[in-house]
Design a protein around this motif. Structure first.
Motif, PDB file in Angstrom:
ATOM      1  N   PRO A 142       0.833  -1.215   0.000  1.00 19.53           N
ATOM      2  CA  PRO A 142       0.000   0.000   0.000  1.00 19.53           C
ATOM      3  C   PRO A 142       0.865   1.261   0.000  1.00 19.53           C
ATOM      4  O   PRO A 142       1.744   1.424   0.839  1.00 19.53           O
ATOM      5  CB  PRO A 142      -0.809  -0.125   1.298  1.00 19.53           C
ATOM      6  N   LYS A 143       0.616   2.093  -0.967  1.00 22.25           N
ATOM      7  CA  LYS A 143       1.465   3.273  -1.137  1.00 22.25           C
ATOM      8  C   LYS A 143       1.288   4.287   0.004  1.00 22.25           C
ATOM      9  O   LYS A 143       2.225   5.037   0.339  1.00 22.25           O
ATOM     10  CB  LYS A 143       1.133   3.965  -2.484  1.00 22.25           C
ATOM     11  N   GLU A 144       0.103   4.336   0.615  1.00 21.45           N
ATOM     12  CA  GLU A 144      -0.140   5.329   1.667  1.00 21.45           C
ATOM     13  C   GLU A 144       0.615   5.019   2.961  1.00 21.45           C
ATOM     14  O   GLU A 144       0.797   5.904   3.814  1.00 21.45           O
ATOM     15  CB  GLU A 144      -1.646   5.439   1.973  1.00 21.45           C
ATOM     16  N   LYS A 145       1.063   3.787   3.099  1.00 25.78           N
ATOM     17  CA  LYS A 145       1.775   3.423   4.324  1.00 25.78           C
ATOM     18  C   LYS A 145       3.287   3.551   4.199  1.00 25.78           C
ATOM     19  O   LYS A 145       4.002   3.307   5.174  1.00 25.78           O
ATOM     20  CB  LYS A 145       1.430   1.980   4.716  1.00 25.78           C
ATOM     21  N   SER A 147       5.103   6.204   3.655  1.00 25.60           N
ATOM     22  CA  SER A 147       5.665   7.371   4.338  1.00 25.60           C
ATOM     23  C   SER A 147       5.717   7.199   5.849  1.00 25.60           C
ATOM     24  O   SER A 147       6.630   7.714   6.515  1.00 25.60           O
ATOM     25  CB  SER A 147       4.837   8.622   3.992  1.00 25.60           C
ATOM     26  N   SER A 148       4.780   6.448   6.415  1.00 25.84           N
ATOM     27  CA  SER A 148       4.718   6.283   7.872  1.00 25.84           C
ATOM     28  C   SER A 148       5.512   5.072   8.376  1.00 25.84           C
ATOM     29  O   SER A 148       5.898   5.024   9.544  1.00 25.84           O
ATOM     30  CB  SER A 148       3.257   6.133   8.330  1.00 25.84           C
ATOM     31  N   ASN A 149       5.760   4.135   7.525  1.00 24.18           N
ATOM     32  CA  ASN A 149       6.467   2.905   7.924  1.00 24.18           C
ATOM     33  C   ASN A 149       7.796   2.846   7.175  1.00 24.18           C
ATOM     34  O   ASN A 149       7.855   2.560   5.976  1.00 24.18           O
ATOM     35  CB  ASN A 149       5.611   1.686   7.611  1.00 24.18           C
ATOM     36  N   ARG A 153       8.905   0.841   3.672  1.00 27.02           N
ATOM     37  CA  ARG A 153       9.446   1.632   2.560  1.00 27.02           C
ATOM     38  C   ARG A 153      10.780   1.051   2.084  1.00 27.02           C
ATOM     39  O   ARG A 153      11.022   0.961   0.871  1.00 27.02           O
ATOM     40  CB  ARG A 153       9.614   3.088   2.991  1.00 27.02           C
TER      41      ARG A 153
END
Length: 231
Positions: A142-145, A147-149, A153
């Motif tokens: 999932p691309k939205e995760k 930045s936070s993980n 990444r």
């Protein structure tokens, strides 16, 4: 001896006997002269016959020589014609054998070249499956995760770099991907899984790619699995 006897008989004979003896002597002398003449003419006749025979022999020999020469020329002509026919047959067989050998040489060279180029085809097909797995792994993140993980990444970036490096190796060896999105459907390169109605594009246009295709040196080793538009 006969002349002496006639002379002795003339001395002791009577007149009647004498006349008979004279006639006998005349006939004897005449006969002797004829024999002498015949004896003299015989060598001349033999010489004349020998000359005639000699004159005939060259003619007969000349005719025989001429006939022999003609027959020999005919035989040589026939032999020459037979040799020409045989030469033509052998030349035709030689040309055919030469052409067959040349065609075989070309086929073998072509097969050798193809073996050099497409010898890695089986190996490429196995690596394609690895590329597919890497592609599915990167697409499932999932691309939205990202930045936070940070760990996710890093994993995503590692998989993406691995897949990109693998595709570079493919390209270096003549293996290219086929992504026919929005292209005209080609049955030689694509395999249609389904059809869908889409008025925004022309009919028989690839609107969805389920699995990428691959081409090795312009030879399709795996067609792309696609969905095709219809109206």
């Amino acid at each position: 001896m006969l002349t002496k006897r006639l002379g002795h008989m003339k001395a002791v004979a009577s007149p009647q006997h004498l006349s008979l003896l004279q006639q006998l002597g005349c006939s004897y002398s005449t006969k002797k002269q004829q024999q002498d003449v015949q004896h003299q003419q015989k060598p001349q006749q033999q010489e004349l016959q020998s000359q005639q025979q000699e004159s005939k022999e060259p003619l007969e020999r000349g005719d025989a020589d001429e006939n022999g020469a003609i027959s020999e020329v005919e035989w040589l002509t026939q032999e020459l014609a037979a040799v020409k026919v045989e030469h033509g047959d052998l030349l035709e067989k030689y040309k055919r054998a030469l052409a067959d050998g040349e065609n075989m040489r070309k086929r073998l060279n072509k097969q050798i070249d193809e073996a050099k180029i497409f010898g890695i085809q089986g190996f490429c097909k196995d690596l394609i499956e690895v590329a597919d797995v890497l592609g599915h792994a990167t697409q499932s993140v999932p691309k939205e995760k990202l930045s936070s993980n940070g760990d996710l990444r890093n994993l995503y970036e590692g998989l993406s770099l691995t897949r990109a490096s693998l595709l570079q190796v493919f390209k270096r060896h003549g293996l290219e991907t086929l992504d026919p999105i929005n292209q005209k459907f080609d049955p030689n390169l694509h395999e249609a899984l389904f059809q869908t109605e889409d008025d925004s594009v022309e009919a028989n246009t690839v609107v969805q790619v389920t699995k990428l295709g691959y081409k090795l040196h312009k030879r399709c080793i795996r067609p792309a699995l696609v969905g095709v538009s219809k109206r």
